[in-house]
Design a protein around this motif. Structure first.
Motif, PDB file in Angstrom:
ATOM      1  N   ASP A   1       0.863  -1.189   0.000  1.00 23.90           N
ATOM      2  CA  ASP A   1       0.000   0.000   0.000  1.00 23.90           C
ATOM      3  C   ASP A   1       0.893   1.230   0.000  1.00 23.90           C
TER       4      ASP A   1
ATOM      5  N   LEU B   1      -3.065  -6.423  -1.474  1.00 23.45           N
ATOM      6  CA  LEU B   1      -2.618  -5.442  -2.448  1.00 23.45           C
ATOM      7  C   LEU B   1      -3.612  -4.306  -2.639  1.00 23.45           C
ATOM      8  N   ASP B   2      -3.122  -3.086  -2.458  1.00 17.83           N
ATOM      9  CA  ASP B   2      -3.897  -1.900  -2.800  1.00 17.83           C
ATOM     10  C   ASP B   2      -3.810  -1.719  -4.309  1.00 17.83           C
ATOM     11  N   LEU B   3      -4.812  -1.127  -4.918  1.00 20.36           N
ATOM     12  CA  LEU B   3      -4.805  -0.928  -6.362  1.00 20.36           C
ATOM     13  C   LEU B   3      -4.257   0.429  -6.781  1.00 20.36           C
TER      14      LEU B   3
ATOM     15  N   GLY C   1      -1.370  -1.318  -8.377  1.00 25.97           N
ATOM     16  CA  GLY C   1      -1.729  -2.655  -7.934  1.00 25.97           C
ATOM     17  C   GLY C   1      -2.096  -3.557  -9.098  1.00 25.97           C
TER      18      GLY C   1
ATOM     19  N   LEU D   1      -0.296  -7.085  -9.848  1.00 26.81           N
ATOM     20  CA  LEU D   1      -1.103  -8.288 -10.024  1.00 26.81           C
ATOM     21  C   LEU D   1      -0.792  -8.952 -11.366  1.00 26.81           C
TER      22      LEU D   1
ATOM     23  N   VAL E   1      -7.026  -8.286  -3.148  1.00 30.85           N
ATOM     24  CA  VAL E   1      -7.061  -6.845  -3.368  1.00 30.85           C
ATOM     25  C   VAL E   1      -7.859  -6.230  -2.230  1.00 30.85           C
TER      26      VAL E   1
ATOM     27  N   SER F   1      -8.977  -2.495  -1.458  1.00 34.32           N
ATOM     28  CA  SER F   1      -8.982  -1.177  -2.078  1.00 34.32           C
ATOM     29  C   SER F   1     -10.154  -0.343  -1.579  1.00 34.32           C
TER      30      SER F   1
ATOM     31  N   ASP G   1     -13.166  -1.739 -11.677  1.00 31.95           N
ATOM     32  CA  ASP G   1     -11.943  -2.137 -10.971  1.00 31.95           C
ATOM     33  C   ASP G   1     -12.042  -3.577 -10.474  1.00 31.95           C
TER      34      ASP G   1
ATOM     35  N   ALA H   1      -9.625  -6.565 -11.708  1.00 33.32           N
ATOM     36  CA  ALA H   1      -8.801  -7.324 -10.761  1.00 33.32           C
ATOM     37  C   ALA H   1      -9.022  -8.823 -10.935  1.00 33.32           C
TER      38      ALA H   1
ATOM     39  N   ALA I   1      -6.932 -12.004  -9.552  1.00 33.09           N
ATOM     40  CA  ALA I   1      -6.962 -11.772  -8.106  1.00 33.09           C
ATOM     41  C   ALA I   1      -7.770 -12.909  -7.487  1.00 33.09           C
TER      42      ALA I   1
ATOM     43  N   TYR J   1     -11.402  -9.850  -3.692  1.00 30.92           N
ATOM     44  CA  TYR J   1     -11.456  -8.392  -3.768  1.00 30.92           C
ATOM     45  C   TYR J   1     -12.273  -7.920  -2.580  1.00 30.92           C
TER      46      TYR J   1
END
Length: 147
Positions: free
Chosen positions: A11, A59-61, A68, A72, A88, A90, A97, A101, A106, A109
């Motif tokens: 992040d 993971l932040d986008l 992110g 990814l 993810v 976010s 989004d 992802a 991903a 999410y």
């Protein structure tokens, strides 16, 4: 249960990373975390042959530079990094989004909640789910039963 879970949190917000360290410290008996302050740092961390790979990446986008989405995509294109589950986390609840992802593979999410108590519950649910998943994967590969 004595099964540990290692997590890499990525992040660009130092406040969010500090919060993550605080929240995950509640589970220090079975969770270890490392943090990266951006996508480029995360990819360098993951590709460092001197480091063990994490069991999961959170993971932040929306990060400047290497986003992110970029992290990814690169993880899922790399045979060594591909098996690592990526969750993810976010602030974006945008359907575009979320769809992007998942299109980049991903594993989950989650939309960050603004409420601290609700965030703690999100983290607890996430940790227990992935810890159990890790135990099932290990048992399956060794022929053990988790039932």
């Amino acid at each position: 249960m004595s099964e540990s879970l290692s997590i890499l949190v990525v992040d660009d917000s130092s406040a969010d990373l500090m919060l993550a360290r605080e929240v995950f410290s509640e589970y220090h008996a079975w969770v270890s975390i490392e943090t990266c302050e951006g996508g480029a740092q995360a990819l360098a961390h993951l590709r460092d042959p001197g480091r063990a790979l994490p069991d999961m990446v959170i993971l932040d986008l929306n990060m400047p530079g290497v986003s992110g989405f970029d992290v990814l995509r690169e993880m899922k294109e790399d045979p060594l990094l591909r098996p690592i589950p990526v969750v993810v986390l976010s602030t974006s609840a945008s359907p575009a989004d979320i769809q992007r992802a998942y299109a980049l593979y991903a594993n989950a999410y989650m939309v960050k909640t603004e409420n601290f108590t609700a965030f703690l519950a999100q983290v607890e649910d996430l940790l227990h789910f992935w810890r159990h998943s890790k135990m099932n994967r290990r048992a399956a590969s060794s022929g053990e039963s988790t039932a």
